[in-house]
Design an enzyme around this catalytic site. Structure first.
Site, mmCIF file in Angstrom:
data_model
loop_
_atom_site.group_PDB
_atom_site.id
_atom_site.type_symbol
_atom_site.label_atom_id
_atom_site.label_comp_id
_atom_site.label_asym_id
_atom_site.label_seq_id
_atom_site.Cartn_x
_atom_site.Cartn_y
_atom_site.Cartn_z
ATOM 1 N N ALA A 61 44.301 29.834 33.292
ATOM 2 C CA ALA A 61 43.714 29.196 32.129
ATOM 3 C C ALA A 61 42.304 29.203 31.951
ATOM 4 C CB ALA A 61 44.068 27.427 31.809
ATOM 5 N N GLY A 100 47.970 30.014 34.838
ATOM 6 C CA GLY A 100 48.313 30.265 33.598
ATOM 7 C C GLY A 100 48.957 31.990 33.496
ATOM 8 N N GLU A 103 52.047 32.112 34.668
ATOM 9 C CA GLU A 103 53.163 31.418 33.910
ATOM 10 C C GLU A 103 53.297 32.404 32.817
ATOM 11 O OE1 GLU A 103 50.410 27.817 34.186
ATOM 12 O OE2 GLU A 103 52.259 26.529 34.283
ATOM 13 N N GLU A 123 46.956 25.661 40.765
ATOM 14 C CA GLU A 123 46.484 24.537 40.136
ATOM 15 C C GLU A 123 46.194 23.237 40.971
ATOM 16 O OE1 GLU A 123 48.767 26.664 39.012
ATOM 17 O OE2 GLU A 123 48.584 26.991 36.900
HETATM 18 C C1 3H9 Z 1 45.765 26.856 35.088
HETATM 19 O O1 3H9 Z 1 45.841 28.024 34.919
HETATM 20 C C2 3H9 Z 1 46.242 25.699 34.291
HETATM 21 C C3 3H9 Z 1 47.664 26.092 33.591
HETATM 22 O O2 3H9 Z 1 48.665 25.822 34.528
HETATM 23 C C4 3H9 Z 1 47.817 25.887 32.352
HETATM 24 C C5 3H9 Z 1 47.317 24.517 31.788
HETATM 25 C C6 3H9 Z 1 47.769 24.110 30.291
HETATM 26 N N1 3H9 Z 1 38.611 30.068 34.167
HETATM 27 O O3 3H9 Z 1 35.773 33.443 41.881
HETATM 28 P P1 3H9 Z 1 35.095 34.374 41.403
HETATM 29 C C7 3H9 Z 1 34.882 32.715 36.757
HETATM 30 S S1 3H9 Z 1 44.193 26.424 36.041
HETATM 31 C C8 3H9 Z 1 37.290 30.214 33.759
HETATM 32 O O4 3H9 Z 1 33.505 34.689 41.766
HETATM 33 P P2 3H9 Z 1 36.457 36.450 42.905
HETATM 34 C C9 3H9 Z 1 34.029 32.188 37.959
HETATM 35 O O5 3H9 Z 1 33.741 30.828 37.710
HETATM 36 C C10 3H9 Z 1 43.549 28.032 36.332
HETATM 37 N N2 3H9 Z 1 36.482 31.000 34.728
HETATM 38 O O6 3H9 Z 1 35.550 35.869 41.685
HETATM 39 C C11 3H9 Z 1 33.049 33.154 38.179
HETATM 40 O O7 3H9 Z 1 32.169 33.022 37.052
HETATM 41 P P3 3H9 Z 1 30.440 33.343 37.385
HETATM 42 C C12 3H9 Z 1 44.345 28.558 37.665
HETATM 43 C C13 3H9 Z 1 36.787 31.434 35.835
HETATM 44 O O8 3H9 Z 1 36.623 38.062 42.716
HETATM 45 C C14 3H9 Z 1 33.621 34.485 37.823
HETATM 46 O O9 3H9 Z 1 34.873 34.244 36.942
HETATM 47 N N3 3H9 Z 1 43.654 29.709 37.984
HETATM 48 C C15 3H9 Z 1 38.101 31.257 36.129
HETATM 49 O O10 3H9 Z 1 35.794 36.017 44.216
HETATM 50 C C16 3H9 Z 1 34.172 35.279 38.922
HETATM 51 O O11 3H9 Z 1 34.911 34.514 39.863
HETATM 52 C C17 3H9 Z 1 42.912 29.335 39.003
HETATM 53 O O12 3H9 Z 1 42.677 28.325 39.797
HETATM 54 C C18 3H9 Z 1 38.985 30.727 35.340
HETATM 55 N N4 3H9 Z 1 40.431 30.528 35.614
HETATM 56 O O13 3H9 Z 1 37.881 35.737 42.826
HETATM 57 C C19 3H9 Z 1 42.063 30.710 39.789
HETATM 58 N N5 3H9 Z 1 38.429 32.073 37.325
HETATM 59 O O14 3H9 Z 1 30.334 34.657 37.806
HETATM 60 C C20 3H9 Z 1 40.936 30.506 39.812
HETATM 61 C C21 3H9 Z 1 37.371 32.575 37.702
HETATM 62 O O15 3H9 Z 1 29.740 32.678 36.242
HETATM 63 N N6 3H9 Z 1 40.082 31.625 40.008
HETATM 64 N N7 3H9 Z 1 36.301 32.194 36.730
HETATM 65 O O16 3H9 Z 1 30.215 32.632 38.660
HETATM 66 C C22 3H9 Z 1 40.137 32.369 41.447
HETATM 67 O O17 3H9 Z 1 40.575 31.902 42.295
HETATM 68 C C23 3H9 Z 1 39.176 33.847 41.664
HETATM 69 O O18 3H9 Z 1 38.216 33.629 40.517
HETATM 70 C C24 3H9 Z 1 39.751 34.925 41.666
HETATM 71 C C25 3H9 Z 1 38.658 36.007 41.786
HETATM 72 C C26 3H9 Z 1 40.696 34.725 42.817
HETATM 73 C C27 3H9 Z 1 40.492 34.989 40.254
#
Ligand code: 3H9
Length: 699
Positions: A61, A100, A103, A123
């Site tokens: 999400a 998400g 999901e 999450e």
């Molecule tokens: C969820 O899904 C809830 C659901 O169950 C349903 C709810 C109803 N959203 O980490 P990076 C941005 S909760 C917005 O440096 P990498 C991040 O801030 C979510 N932005 O890259 C960064 O921005 P900036 C569950 C996001 O290659 C840029 O993307 N998911 C999100 O080292 C690059 O990120 C997670 O918790 C997001 N979801 O790693 C996964 N994700 O460039 C969270 C990233 O401006 N994400 N950004 O600084 C990660 O773990 C890592 O970003 C990922 C890539 C492994 C994907």
């Protein structure tokens, strides 16, 4: 819309396109629903594929939408559209399908992935639980026990493991889209219907009796103080005992409970704080980086060896220099033993151990550092020794080499001045154990060149560290603030608290270790020795008196079996010492301090508000670029509990800056402001009704 629809013969492809990580924003949700409608209504199309442009499948999400008014279509609506489609839809996964994202993939009727893909429900790391059906669909697919492990750990599964567990239907050996098209072709040829996970049943009868209560008890211990893991058990219990739609409603209720809580806010702050930390406001991002293909390290002690491992781990050759053969052999031996221990736990193969050791070149000669692109000094922490090392490095290092000091307190500018090339010098402050702790304080000297700084910021990520850039200051961010924290603890020892009372209060707050315990671990002689060189006018001699007496009695801490605590041989458990209690009472008497009962609340407030107070000074002086950088330092370098967001976030959100200021004034009046001054920045923020986000590069 952040996506598009493509028709290829009898298959409709829904492309999601929201760089960099395809977060499921409202535009993505709209594109998915639009795509599903198109493929559903096109009579030529027999099956669909859901795929993502760019480097990854949907990473979850859109966290930036959290806390904002909900926008439609919702994630639930997108999921219902996919699952309810009468034609089979295949998720084509590359990169990471997280939260998400997974999901949505679970709402698809089939899933294929490339071997390098990972899937997970992280999450819990954001203080919430999967809120779009993950807690109801995953246990139906892989069983309750396996689902609990995946959801509570938050760690992603590699594609092969996910395929084995049944999350992925087929691993695609070559091009993902070709593989997904072939898979869809088979579905069409076989007339396979959409397969809905919601129709599967959880076999609750196979669970051991009392499974959910046992999980709650275990997690209360393993995930102490955390709210979301308990709610995850509740959600899985719902999956096992309720019909799908009721389980989904229960999941929603639990998700909202988590999301409304302080832990979720703190952990989501941590997520963005970590990503902002590498962002240096006045550094041109486009500056050309220097190449770092080889590293030299001076000092093969605990720090030098740990630092070396970071580079060996990512395939960068290291020349490790020591002064004596004995010390060198010892250092190399420790590195090998560390790797062998990891191998014995199955996390490395013996071949990998040998590959890493082969990249290590021990030496006694400065000459061997000549070709290193980066040289890190990790020798004894005195200025004279550091200057001597840097003068020698200046003589041997090639032009363009980056010269870094691992000092934890000393002035980088003074160290740089020992060379003819201060622009190439900066601080890289690793935290012990350096191969484990994720923090790297990157200390920028007055003359450090932008390309040197940018290179080391990138390098931090390459060696899996969270790099926080700060300016030169005594103790930089972390150790400078620690003085305020330790000072309050020491003072409370004289005002009536026992060492165990202080440490228990700090541990209950969530710190891995109390501050008195920590000084026993580090060795009381370290502070004692440094005080020999210090002007007694620069510190409060009352609070160091008990430590001085203990050192003079030979009680140096854990290493001598006694410090503030007693230790049984071979056991690090701190035991209260009646002798120390007596010494503390004597010192209190000596300084005319009346001992009284001190509450845990006072211990926590004084220690952490003092920590934050110095943090305000660090921010006011521009030593840290933003308050959230300070939080990152404490989270990754000192074990501050992530669910409290870091000391600055905690003070602002859990205490409130106005209340924090009042409390600091109250304690400072009691203690006397000779040694405990309230930061003018905090005064100013409260007077102007502003928060930390308004300072420096924002929070
Ligand atoms: C969820 O899904 C809830 C659901 O169950 C349903 C709810 C109803 N959203 O980490 P990076 C941005 S909760 C917005 O440096 P990498 C991040 O801030 C979510 N932005 O890259 C960064 O921005 P900036 C569950 C996001 O290659 C840029 O993307 N998911 C999100 O080292 C690059 O990120 C997670 O918790 C997001 N979801 O790693 C996964 N994700 O460039 C969270 C990233 O401006 N994400 N950004 O600084 C990660 O773990 C890592 O970003 C990922 C890539 C492994 C994907």
């Amino acid at each position: 819309m952040q996506g598009r629809f493509e028709k290829r013969a009898d298959v409709g492809i829904i492309w999601v396109d929201n760089p960099p990580v395809n977060a499921i924003s409202v535009g993505v949700r709209a594109a998915i629903i639009d795509g599903v409608e198109r493929l559903a209504h096109d009579p030529d199309i027999k099956a669909g594929i859901l795929a993502c442009e760019g480097r990854t499948f949907m990473a979850g999400a859109d966290i930036t939408e959290f806390g904002k008014p909900p926008s439609r279509p919702s994630l639930g609506e997108a999921i219902d559209a996919i699952e309810g489609c009468a034609k089979p839809i295949v998720a084509a996964i590359h990169g990471t399908a997280l939260g998400g994202g997974l999901e949505i993939a679970l709402a698809c009727h089939y899933r294929v992935a490339v071997a390098s893909a990972k899937v997970g429900l992280p999450e819990v790391k954001l203080g919430i639980l999967p809120g779009a059906g993950g807690t109801q669909r995953l246990p139906r697919l892989i069983g309750v026990e396996a689902a609990l492990n995946v959801i509570v750990s938050g760690d992603p599964l590699p594609a092969a493991q996910a395929a084995h567990a049944g999350v992925i239907d087929e691993l695609v050996p070559g091009d993902l889209l070709e593989g997904a098209l072939a898979f869809a072709g088979k579905l069409i040829a076989n007339g396979s219907p959409p397969r809905k996970i919601r129709d599967l049943r959880v076999d609750a009868a196979r669970l051991p009796p009392g499974f959910f209560d046992a999980a709650r008890t275990r997690l209360a211990h393993e995930r102490k103080n955390l709210f979301a893991p308990q709610r995850i058990v509740d959600a899985l219990e719902a999956a096992a005992t309720l019909p799908f739609d009721q389980g989904l409603a229960r999941e929603r209720e639990l998700f909202l409970q988590c999301q409304a809580g302080s832990q979720a806010k703190a952990l989501q702050h941590v997520f963005f704080a970590e990503r902002k930390a590498g962002n240096v406001p006045d550094l041109d991002k486009r500056v050309a980086r220097r190449e770092v293909a080889s590293v030299g390290i001076i000092g093969a002690g605990t720090m030098g060896g740990g630092i070396a491992m970071n580079f060996l781990n990512v395939g960068v050759p290291v020349v490790l220099k020591e002064m004596s053969q004995d010390a060198l052999d010892r250092g190399v031996g420790v590195i090998r033993r560390n790797y062998e221990t990891t191998a014995s736990k199955g996390r490395l193969t013996l071949e990998q151990v040998e590959q890493r050791m082969a990249l290590l070149r021990p030496t006694l000669s400065y000459e061997d550092l000549q070709s290193a692109d980066l040289i890190i000094e990790a020798v004894f922490e005195t200025m004279a020794v550091k200057k001597d090392v840097f003068a020698k490095l200046d003589a041997v290092a090639k032009q363009g080499a980056i010269l870094a000091s691992n000092t934890s307190y000393l002035s980088i500018d003074a160290i740089a001045a020992a060379t003819t090339r201060p622009a190439d010098v900066l601080g890289t402050h690793f935290f012990s154990p350096a191969n484990v702790m994720r923090l790297l304080e990157i200390v920028r000297g007055a003359e450090t060149a932008p390309d040197v700084l940018a290179t080391v910021v990138d390098l931090a990520k390459r060696i899996n560290k969270v790099g926080v850039v700060c300016r030169n200051s005594d103790g930089f961010i972390g150790n400078r603030m620690l003085e305020g924290y330790a000072y309050q603890a020491q003072l409370m020892l004289l005002e009536g608290a026992s060492p165990e009372q202080i440490d228990t209060a700090l541990r209950d707050f969530g710190m891995p270790m109390g501050v008195i315990q920590m000084s026993d671990l580090a060795g009381l002689d370290i502070g004692y020795k440094s005080r020999q060189d210090r002007d007694p006018e620069t510190y409060d001699g009352r609070v160091t008196r008990s430590a001085d007496l203990l050192v003079e009695m030979g009680r140096l801490g854990q290493k001598t079996g006694a410090g503030y605590y007693d230790y049984a041989p071979g056991d690090r458990t701190p035991r209260p010492s009646p002798l120390v209690a007596g010494i503390l009472a004597d010192v209190s008497r000596q300084y005319g301090i009346t001992r009284r009962a001190i509450s845990s609340e006072e211990i926590v407030e004084r220690c952490f508000l003092a920590l934050m107070n110095v943090g305000c000074e660090v921010l006011r002086e521009g030593v840290a670029h933003r308050a959230s950088d300070i939080d990152v330092v404490y989270l990754y370098g000192y074990g501050f509990p992530a669910y409290r967001g870091g000391p600055m976030f905690w003070a602002e959100n859990a205490v409130g800056l106005k209340s924090a200021l009042e409390k600091l004034h109250h304690y400072s009046a009691r203690v006397g402001d000779a040694w405990f001054k309230v930061s003018p920045l905090l005064e100013q923020l409260v007077a102007e009704g502003r928060g930390f986000a308004s300072i420096g590069a924002g929070s």
